[in-house]
Design a protein around this motif. Structure first.
Motif, PDB file in Angstrom:
ATOM      1  N   ARG A   2       0.720  -1.123   0.029  1.00 33.03           N
ATOM      2  CA  ARG A   2      -0.091  -0.064  -0.053  1.00 33.03           C
ATOM      3  C   ARG A   2       0.954   1.346  -0.041  1.00 33.03           C
ATOM      4  O   ARG A   2       0.461   2.198  -0.746  1.00 33.03           O
ATOM      5  CB  ARG A   2      -0.935  -0.167   1.251  1.00 33.03           C
ATOM      6  CG  ARG A   2      -2.021  -0.895   1.084  1.00 33.03           C
ATOM      7  CD  ARG A   2      -2.702  -1.070   2.465  1.00 33.03           C
ATOM      8  NE  ARG A   2      -4.067  -1.948   2.409  1.00 33.03           N
ATOM      9  CZ  ARG A   2      -4.316  -2.668   3.524  1.00 33.03           C
ATOM     10  NH1 ARG A   2      -3.934  -2.444   4.388  1.00 33.03           N
ATOM     11  NH2 ARG A   2      -5.518  -3.395   3.302  1.00 33.03           N
ATOM     12  N   THR A   3       1.887   1.268   0.665  1.00 32.62           N
ATOM     13  CA  THR A   3       2.863   2.362   0.778  1.00 32.62           C
ATOM     14  C   THR A   3       3.397   2.420  -0.411  1.00 32.62           C
ATOM     15  O   THR A   3       3.736   3.703  -1.111  1.00 32.62           O
ATOM     16  CB  THR A   3       3.941   2.304   1.850  1.00 32.62           C
ATOM     17  OG1 THR A   3       3.269   2.060   3.111  1.00 32.62           O
ATOM     18  CG2 THR A   3       4.851   3.469   2.023  1.00 32.62           C
ATOM     19  N   GLY A  26       2.254   5.643  -7.259  1.00 27.32           N
ATOM     20  CA  GLY A  26       1.111   5.844  -8.183  1.00 27.32           C
ATOM     21  C   GLY A  26       1.038   4.647  -9.052  1.00 27.32           C
ATOM     22  O   GLY A  26       0.224   4.948  -9.953  1.00 27.32           O
ATOM     23  N   ARG A  78       2.256   1.535  -3.298  1.00 25.97           N
ATOM     24  CA  ARG A  78       1.396   2.238  -4.318  1.00 25.97           C
ATOM     25  C   ARG A  78       1.272   3.585  -4.058  1.00 25.97           C
ATOM     26  O   ARG A  78       1.045   4.271  -4.996  1.00 25.97           O
ATOM     27  CB  ARG A  78      -0.015   1.282  -4.171  1.00 25.97           C
ATOM     28  CG  ARG A  78      -0.905   1.448  -5.359  1.00 25.97           C
ATOM     29  CD  ARG A  78      -2.066   0.782  -4.923  1.00 25.97           C
ATOM     30  NE  ARG A  78      -3.422   0.652  -5.909  1.00 25.97           N
ATOM     31  CZ  ARG A  78      -4.396   0.353  -5.701  1.00 25.97           C
ATOM     32  NH1 ARG A  78      -4.768  -0.083  -4.661  1.00 25.97           N
ATOM     33  NH2 ARG A  78      -5.241   0.285  -6.921  1.00 25.97           N
ATOM     34  N   ARG A  79       1.092   4.084  -2.996  1.00 26.70           N
ATOM     35  CA  ARG A  79       0.880   5.447  -2.642  1.00 26.70           C
ATOM     36  C   ARG A  79       2.119   6.213  -3.117  1.00 26.70           C
ATOM     37  O   ARG A  79       1.813   7.444  -3.929  1.00 26.70           O
ATOM     38  CB  ARG A  79       0.541   5.631  -1.240  1.00 26.70           C
ATOM     39  CG  ARG A  79       0.229   7.388  -0.818  1.00 26.70           C
ATOM     40  CD  ARG A  79       0.078   7.230   0.657  1.00 26.70           C
ATOM     41  NE  ARG A  79       0.810   6.846   1.731  1.00 26.70           N
ATOM     42  CZ  ARG A  79       1.270   5.818   2.174  1.00 26.70           C
ATOM     43  NH1 ARG A  79       0.317   4.915   2.281  1.00 26.70           N
ATOM     44  NH2 ARG A  79       2.100   5.700   3.199  1.00 26.70           N
ATOM     45  N   ILE A  80       3.158   5.848  -2.991  1.00 23.47           N
ATOM     46  CA  ILE A  80       4.483   6.622  -3.369  1.00 23.47           C
ATOM     47  C   ILE A  80       4.678   6.634  -4.788  1.00 23.47           C
ATOM     48  O   ILE A  80       5.064   7.649  -5.387  1.00 23.47           O
ATOM     49  CB  ILE A  80       5.627   6.197  -2.439  1.00 23.47           C
ATOM     50  CG1 ILE A  80       5.739   6.323  -1.113  1.00 23.47           C
ATOM     51  CG2 ILE A  80       7.053   6.720  -3.156  1.00 23.47           C
ATOM     52  CD1 ILE A  80       6.688   5.453  -0.503  1.00 23.47           C
ATOM     53  N   ASP A  92       0.163   0.575 -10.476  1.00 23.58           N
ATOM     54  CA  ASP A  92      -0.820  -0.684 -10.062  1.00 23.58           C
ATOM     55  C   ASP A  92       0.028  -1.908 -10.211  1.00 23.58           C
ATOM     56  O   ASP A  92      -0.558  -3.151 -10.509  1.00 23.58           O
ATOM     57  CB  ASP A  92      -1.926  -0.556 -10.625  1.00 23.58           C
ATOM     58  CG  ASP A  92      -2.943   0.443  -9.851  1.00 23.58           C
ATOM     59  OD1 ASP A  92      -2.963   0.514  -8.652  1.00 23.58           O
ATOM     60  OD2 ASP A  92      -3.630   1.114 -10.657  1.00 23.58           O
TER      61      ASP A  92
END
Length: 336
Positions: A100-101, A107, A103-105, A109
């Motif tokens: 999740r981290t 962007g 993916r957030r950093i 998938d």
């Protein structure tokens, strides 16, 4: 037993002197440019060690990954490596948090399949399916799209829905006649689902195809990684009079029909249309003005049906180019 000094804990496990950041994949090394030169070198060495050890010693690889994120917690590839190594040692909750981290950093998938499988690992197949439907599959790289299909199929099996699991694998990349980097895992996943459905003969056939595809990949990596290999059945050639030559055409049967999901919100979020790869075709132009005689039609080899039994020996023939992307720390998602 006393804990090691703080400096030793922060520096992480030992790294051989001959391992440098240059051993890291270029795309991953490029992400380290925001760090100081000294820190980038040390983080790169830890990530390179994690990549080297992931198969033979995943626990030690994970320790190197943790050392990397202590030094570079905001670098996406460090978080990605920590997630992959956590998954390898079975810590699915940690893998999910790190993914999740990442993916957030970043962007991106591209690790969505690993997130889906980690949700399965913590016992949440429903949430795994919801997560998998939340992304646009058409926007994913082909290997990531195939891995997602395999993970989604596994989640359906977790819920006791083998027919839907089979439908998840009905994707354009399921080509029994060609071997790509993703083919062995995809064929093996189909074999597993067919076995759950009690279709043992078909399951054995797809398992055999998985072995053949793996051998084709090994052969490709031994020569050129940028090749696509065609899997064909050997057919004994028999001399025939041209007038008696008969061309047999094999019909390709479709697999199980996909059942729609009842969750309206998930259906609205999903965009699962996968483009069908354009089929390469060979043609020869004929000139009637220069033609003096008709050549006899050759006997065509029958195409291999995706769900049929085959007792023939197999050969691997080079066909055309495809991608065998050796991305850093990439890993096939196993079937649960």
């Amino acid at each position: 037993m006393s804990r090691p000094p703080q400096e030793q804990r922060e520096s992480g496990p030992h790294i051989p002197d001959d391992v440098t950041a240059a051993d890291l994949h270029p795309s991953a090394r490029n992400e380290l440019k925001t760090l100081s030169k000294e820190n980038a070198e040390q983080v790169g060495r830890h990530l390179a060690m994690a990549a080297m050890l992931i198969d033979e010693d995943p626990q030690l690889a994970h320790e190197h990954a943790l050392a990397a994120i202590r030094r570079a917690g905001r670098i996406a590839v460090a978080r990605e490596t920590a997630a992959i190594t956590a998954y390898a040692i079975g810590d699915f909750a940690l893998a999910l948090r790190e993914l999740r981290t990442y993916r957030r950093i970043s962007g991106r998938d591209d690790q969505i399949a690993l997130m889906v499988d980690s949700e399965r690992g913590v016992g949440r197949p429903d949430r795994a399916l919801e997560l998998g439907r939340s992304v646009d599959r058409a926007a994913l790289p082909t290997p990531a799209r195939v891995e997602l299909a395999i993970a989604m199929s596994g989640a359906q099996l977790d819920l006791g829905q083998p027919q839907r699991a089979l439908a998840e694998l009905d994707i354009p990349e399921l080509d029994p006649d060609r071997a790509f980097e993703w083919s062995p895992a995809l064929f093996a996943a189909r074999a597993t689902v067919l076995a759950e459905l009690g279709r043992d003969e078909e399951s054995a056939e797809w398992q055999r195809r998985a072995v053949v595809a793996a051998e084709a990949i090994d052969a490709a990596l031994g020569s050129s990684a940028d090749e696509e290999y065609q899997i064909v059945d050997e057919v004994e050639e028999v001399a025939l009079d041209p007038e008696d030559a008969v061309v047999d055409e094999a019909e390709v049967e479709g697999d199980a029909e996909a059942e729609p999901e009842a969750d309206a919100e998930a259906e609205a979020a999903a965009s699962e249309s996968t483009p069908t790869p354009a089929a390469a075709s060979d043609g020869a132009a004929t000139d009637d003005s220069e033609s003096t005689a008709e050549e006899p039609a050759p006997v065509a080899e029958p195409e291999t049906d995706s769900d049929s039994d085959s007792d023939s020996d197999e050969t691997i023939d080079p066909k055309s180019e495809t991608l065998f992307d050796d991305a850093a720390l990439s890993d096939d998602t196993p079937e649960k």
